[in-house]
Design a protein around this motif. Structure first.
Motif: not given
Length: 634
Positions: A379-394
């Protein structure tokens, strides 16, 4: 001989005559409205003739029955019943035609013949790729059918798909209500009622009868037949087909699906809804009063993905409509819309269960961790970047578990020489070797299972990701770098031929993920071989690890080439981060000399009390050794 001359006057005369004839023909051309009226009249006469022929045959049969039995009740009933249904096609308001209802999200076109939807268009979604200009149509060109079989008093069957309904469209506020009536008399009819509200994918659908208890055989339920050939809407027909199947809820919120493949069938009871699900879109029929016993059938239409590129599945449902006090009255709904978890969950009818998020702990991880976290990020960043940030957090959240796993491997590596020594000392007595090895682990304060448990904890998260990304509707037609659709494959090269199990294209993200897996396994294989001593009678682990170093990347290449780019991107980033974490832990947190010194110090201390598992294992080995000694004495 007289010479022929060019006669200009004759030619002019012929031209004038030809022009006059053309003008006369044009002036006498019938008016288009007159032609249309004559055509409609002719079609009406044909329908009337056919209806009369049908009625005459039935009445003739009934008359013959009267002559035999003397009972004229059947004749009167048939004349009123079948005759009225047969002549419904001749009513001025029940003729060939269509009615359209639509809101901001869906557009539905309902035919008078059969009273069912012949076109269902989703107004905000496009087929194949963004910018194609082709809207997603779940129903079009006769790919779907709805039919109710009407059993008359003399056991004749009429099909509603062949009969004409009378349409009446009204508006109540912003709601559109379309009543479709199949009349058997002034106050005797079967009605389909469609109710469309603003900004809704859900369409109210009521089926009721009035006065038909005098017309139909009500001893058994009516058969509602619904079938649909699902259109391909995505770039990869094989990938889309993998997630297309019938899902249904039955018997107090139990949930199941019809198996994939050729000619699969289920017969559940007390069904609350049936979903003809495609990958990212679905058509669902819901009912307030459960269908008592149903037959659901699914057939795979993609036998060859190179040629079978229009449809994916053939779905069929046979649903009984039970009579109550001689009449049928069902409050139902149609859903024509996206297979989106959040959209379906908002209806609070368990429709979100059709999204394959995994069972048990895998589904919980997706519902309570992955979906909320990814929804927040995207909801704040583009979907590709969201996948990268999501993966880093996990991966950061899992790093303590990763650290424990590497630490356990390091301890086992330090103990390897002593374990090898025990193996040589007791090579002729495998049981004694196991006992002494367990004693060594206990003295050194090393748990051989410590390296396995962290890996097992991470497995549910890995499996959950394999369910989450293919089901993430929000990734559909969202681009990132060279991938124009994160929900489909990221082709960078189109091959002029087809490779079995691989396809006719080359996707880049799976290649990057395969390279990352190769280096990760290359870096960890040496530690795992050093940590795990070779056991007699067991496969050579060193050889197996060497094989897996090359097999795993190849599996990634072939398996993920036609998968969604979002999942391949997640795996690529995940392996890169794992490699980075492993390097940091080895360089800054794990010191083999310190670990060795700590182990030696632990040996001098009082051995730790064994856990229940170790005690049980010790007892089993002692019992086995005692039995072995007893057998030798014999």
């Amino acid at each position: 001989m007289e010479e022929k001359k060019f006669d200009l006057n004759s030619i002019i005369g012929f031209v004038l005559i030809f022009g006059i004839l053309i003008w006369i023909m044009y002036q006498n051309k019938p008016d288009a409205k007159v032609v249309a009226a004559e055509k409609a009249q002719k079609e009406l006469l044909i329908k009337q003739a056919k209806a009369k022929e049908l009625t005459d045959k039935v009445v003739a049969k009934a008359t013959a029955a009267v002559a035999t039995t003397g009972d004229s009740t059947q004749l009167a009933q048939l004349q009123k019943t079948l005759g009225n249904f047969a002549y419904s096609a001749t009513l001025p308001s029940a003729k060939e035609g269509f009615t359209t209802i639509e809101n901001e999200l869906v557009k539905l076109k309902i035919a008078n013949k059969g009273g069912f939807i012949v076109e269902a268009t989703l107004k905000t979604f496009e087929k194949f790729k963004k910018g194609s200009g082709q809207l997603v149509q779940l129903i079009k060109d006769n790919n779907a059918n709805l039919n109710v079989q009407l059993l008359t008093g003399d056991n004749r069957t009429l099909n509603t798909r062949d009969l004409y309904f009378e349409p009446t469209l009204t508006k109540v506020g912003a709601d559109q209500i379309l009543s479709m009536k199949l009349k058997a008399g002034a106050n005797e009819f079967l009605e389909y009622k469609y109710i469309l509200k603003p900004n809704e994918y859900m369409v109210g659908f009521d089926v009721r009868s009035q006065g038909l208890n005098k017309v139909l055989n009500t001893a058994k339920p009516l058969d509602l037949e619904w079938d649909l050939k699902s259109y391909r809407n995505e770039k990869s027909v094989s990938y889309e087909n993998r997630y297309a199947q019938i899902e249904y809820e039955y018997e107090d919120e139990k949930f199941s699906s019809v198996s994939l493949g050729k000619d699969k069938q289920d017969t559940p009871e007390n069904v609350k809804f049936v979903a003809f699900k495609q990958h990212f879109f679905t058509t669902i029929l819901l009912t307030e009063k459960p269908f008592e016993k149903t037959t659901l059938s699914s057939n795979d239409l993609v036998l060859d993905e190179k040629t079978d590129t229009i449809f994916t599945k053939q779905f069929k449902a046979n649903l009984p409509l039970a009579f109550t006090n001689g009449e049928v009255d069902y409050k139902m709904s149609w859903y024509f819309g996206p297979s989106d978890y959040k959209t379906l969950k908002a209806y609070d009818k368990n429709l979100d269960k059709i999204i394959p998020l995994g069972w048990g702990i895998f589904g919980w991880i997706n519902k309570f961790i992955f979906i909320p976290l990814f929804g927040f990020l995207s909801s704040y960043i583009t979907y590709g970047i969201a996948i990268i940030v999501f993966t880093i957090l996990i991966k950061i959240a899992m790093s303590p578990i990763t650290f424990k796993s590497f630490l356990s491997q390091a301890k086992m590596k330090v103990l390897r020489p002593e374990i090898t020594e025990l193996g040589e000392k007791y090579k002729k007595d495998a049981m004694k070797k196991q006992q002494e090895t367990m004693k060594l682990y206990n003295k050194a304060g090393v748990n051989p299972m410590a390296g396995c448990i962290p890996a097992l904890i991470q497995l549910p998260f890995m499996y959950a990701s394999f369910q989450f990304f293919p089901s993430a509707f929000e990734l559909r037609q969202k681009s990132f770098l060279w991938a124009d659709d994160l929900s489909s494959f990221d082709s960078v090269v189109k091959l002029p031929f087809h490779i079995p199990l691989y396809g006719d294209h080359i996707s880049l993200f799976p290649i990057l993920a395969a390279i990352a897996i190769f280096f990760y396994m290359k870096m960890t294989s040496g530690d795992q071989q050093m940590a795990a001593p070779q056991q007699e009678g067991m496969p050579d682990m060193a050889k197996m690890m060497k094989i897996m170093i090359y097999v795993s990347p190849l599996m990634m290449l072939f398996f993920f080439n036609s998968y969604g780019a979002g999942l391949s991107l997640y795996n690529f980033i995940s392996n890169l981060i794992t490699i980075g974490i492993m390097i940091v832990i080895k360089r800054y947190f794990i010191d083999s000399d310190k670990i060795h010194a700590q182990i030696q110090e632990n040996k001098l201390k009082e051995p730790k009390k064994q856990g229940k598992f170790q005690q049980k294992l010790q007892e089993v080995m002692q019992q086995a050794e005692a039995q072995k000694a007893q057998q030798k004495k014999k």
